[in-house]
Design a protein around this motif. Sequence first.
Motif, mmCIF file in Angstrom:
data_model
loop_
_atom_site.group_PDB
_atom_site.id
_atom_site.type_symbol
_atom_site.label_atom_id
_atom_site.label_comp_id
_atom_site.label_asym_id
_atom_site.label_seq_id
_atom_site.Cartn_x
_atom_site.Cartn_y
_atom_site.Cartn_z
ATOM 1 N N ALA A 24 61.111 34.849 -58.144
ATOM 2 C CA ALA A 24 60.118 35.824 -57.681
ATOM 3 C C ALA A 24 59.843 36.834 -58.774
ATOM 4 O O ALA A 24 60.765 37.313 -59.451
ATOM 5 C CB ALA A 24 60.608 36.536 -56.427
ATOM 6 N N ILE A 25 58.550 37.160 -58.945
ATOM 7 C CA ILE A 25 58.175 38.301 -59.778
ATOM 8 C C ILE A 25 57.590 39.351 -58.833
ATOM 9 O O ILE A 25 56.793 39.042 -57.956
ATOM 10 C CB ILE A 25 57.198 37.921 -60.896
ATOM 11 C CG1 ILE A 25 55.858 37.435 -60.366
ATOM 12 C CG2 ILE A 25 57.808 36.866 -61.801
ATOM 13 C CD1 ILE A 25 54.828 37.208 -61.455
ATOM 14 N N PHE B 283 67.284 34.626 -60.484
ATOM 15 C CA PHE B 283 65.877 34.246 -60.348
ATOM 16 C C PHE B 283 65.027 35.369 -59.770
ATOM 17 O O PHE B 283 63.873 35.155 -59.405
ATOM 18 C CB PHE B 283 65.735 33.015 -59.448
ATOM 19 C CG PHE B 283 66.540 31.819 -59.886
ATOM 20 C CD1 PHE B 283 66.780 31.570 -61.227
ATOM 21 C CD2 PHE B 283 67.071 30.939 -58.951
ATOM 22 C CE1 PHE B 283 67.526 30.466 -61.630
ATOM 23 C CE2 PHE B 283 67.813 29.846 -59.337
ATOM 24 C CZ PHE B 283 68.050 29.608 -60.686
ATOM 25 N N ASN B 284 65.585 36.566 -59.693
ATOM 26 C CA ASN B 284 64.859 37.696 -59.126
ATOM 27 C C ASN B 284 64.335 38.588 -60.245
ATOM 28 O O ASN B 284 65.096 39.269 -60.928
ATOM 29 C CB ASN B 284 65.758 38.507 -58.187
ATOM 30 C CG ASN B 284 64.997 39.608 -57.469
ATOM 31 O OD1 ASN B 284 63.785 39.747 -57.622
ATOM 32 N ND2 ASN B 284 65.703 40.396 -56.687
ATOM 33 N N TYR B 285 63.005 38.593 -60.397
ATOM 34 C CA TYR B 285 62.355 39.403 -61.416
ATOM 35 C C TYR B 285 61.597 40.556 -60.757
ATOM 36 O O TYR B 285 60.452 40.856 -61.111
ATOM 37 C CB TYR B 285 61.409 38.550 -62.256
ATOM 38 C CG TYR B 285 62.125 37.552 -63.149
ATOM 39 C CD1 TYR B 285 62.337 37.808 -64.502
ATOM 40 C CD2 TYR B 285 62.600 36.353 -62.629
ATOM 41 C CE1 TYR B 285 62.995 36.893 -65.312
ATOM 42 C CE2 TYR B 285 63.256 35.430 -63.430
ATOM 43 C CZ TYR B 285 63.449 35.706 -64.762
ATOM 44 O OH TYR B 285 64.111 34.792 -65.565
ATOM 45 N N GLY B 286 62.233 41.202 -59.796
ATOM 46 C CA GLY B 286 61.660 42.393 -59.193
ATOM 47 C C GLY B 286 61.908 43.595 -60.084
ATOM 48 O O GLY B 286 63.062 43.932 -60.352
ATOM 49 N N ALA C 62 57.852 29.414 -56.783
ATOM 50 C CA ALA C 62 57.767 30.785 -57.303
ATOM 51 C C ALA C 62 56.996 31.641 -56.316
ATOM 52 O O ALA C 62 56.097 31.167 -55.615
ATOM 53 C CB ALA C 62 57.081 30.807 -58.669
ATOM 54 N N LEU C 63 57.355 32.912 -56.276
ATOM 55 C CA LEU C 63 56.688 33.901 -55.433
ATOM 56 C C LEU C 63 56.145 35.015 -56.303
ATOM 57 O O LEU C 63 56.864 35.550 -57.164
ATOM 58 C CB LEU C 63 57.675 34.474 -54.409
ATOM 59 C CG LEU C 63 57.234 35.729 -53.638
ATOM 60 C CD1 LEU C 63 56.092 35.395 -52.674
ATOM 61 C CD2 LEU C 63 58.411 36.349 -52.887
ATOM 62 N N ILE C 64 54.891 35.385 -56.077
ATOM 63 C CA ILE C 64 54.294 36.575 -56.694
ATOM 64 C C ILE C 64 54.103 37.597 -55.582
ATOM 65 O O ILE C 64 53.313 37.391 -54.660
ATOM 66 C CB ILE C 64 52.938 36.249 -57.347
ATOM 67 C CG1 ILE C 64 53.099 35.155 -58.403
ATOM 68 C CG2 ILE C 64 52.337 37.510 -57.974
ATOM 69 C CD1 ILE C 64 51.770 34.636 -58.939
#
Length: 440
Positions: free
Chosen positions: A38-39, A95-98, A137-139
């Motif tokens: 996720a971004i 995998f967390n790009y917050g 993937a999540l945006i």
Amino acid sequence: MVRPAKLLFIPRALLIFSVSLGFFVGSKLQATSFKLVAIGDSLTEEYTFEIPFSYPGARNWVEILHAERPSEFSMGAYDSRYLSYPDRRNGGYEFNYGIPGYTTRDWEEVLYDPGSFSLHRFTRNALDSDLQIVDAALIFLGGNDLKSNYTGIYADPVPPPFLADIPPRIIKLHSYIRNHAPAGFPIIIATLPDISATPDITGNATYQDPARAIIARQRIASVNASLIGLASALPDTYIARIDSLTDRIHDQSPFELNGTEFTYFKLPEGNSNPPLHLFTHDGFHPNTAGQALLANEILKAINQFAQPPIPLMENREILSDVLAQNPDQPYLDWAGTRGGPNDNPDGDALPNLMEFLLATDPSLPNAAFTFSSDGTASYLPDASASRYATLTPLQSATLNNDWVPVPPSRLQNLPDGTIRILPSSTDKKLFYIHQAVPNP
């Protein structure tokens, strides 16, 4: 926990009831872990790393899904150290790009900046690598874009130009992922959360004109409609309707889960996050309950393509497992010292649970139904209690355990909430049962 209660009613004759009491036993499907990258911004970053607003006790959707669906959902290995990654991530799941505070424009710079600024480059390299090993993937962005000029959204005579830039910029981020991921890779685009649903906005003296508030809400909805239109035209692309939750916060008063009500307003002082407050103490970020509902919206999008699907969190699970609350509290508050749901203090064949749902007095004999001369049966469920449990009328022609739901075509809802069961055109004699089932 309360289980279904049944009341048999034979018109103008004998009242019979049977009640079963026990515990609901939940089960979680065992499946291969679904891996998501996720971004996003502060709604995606683990709340563990977002002190002070999230301290103490608040958790976000990433943390909740890892706790409640550990065998079905994963965002990689967890690192509890701050600044443990050599890129934009603070720590947490790999995998967390917050990234707190980031807008769609900030993420465009990270992914498309041709320069060699190390954190941008390292972030791109890590993301490119992760895209090869995850399942989707999540945006999830846009809240900070709206917050950057909410005054313009609210007050400008025409929509601020920056609003029109948000959907194509998210699609540009989508293009980056598409170009760096395997063929057919699923990408989820989250709609923008309508920040005007937050106490930080509704409690602000600057934004108290109801007409302007409606306009602001319409403008944000228009941005989401544009984003949905663009995303729907893209292959292997799915939509997480985050806006459906913020719409619900706008429109549902009081906000509740199965009759358990949540406090909406911002805490006047202090830094606590009580579980039954809908927002954290900063008045902007959703507290744990809101984040659990965000998690469900993301799971709904995942389940459009993932096999096997990941079970959503039902309200009872959110209340009990996520928030450590008793999901039967609405009934318990009503019952007080009257006893359990099976008890029948007045001996009228209506157990307490049924008295609760019909708003009748458990200390005085009451009838569950009223009848008119044409054979129509009527009952009036209590609107508040009905948030906790569902009252369903069943019918039988023989009393031989052949109970079936009364057809919807014979149920009539009156303006005052009364439900009428119209006579059958084929069966001359019918018996009725009421089944009360606590909502899941």
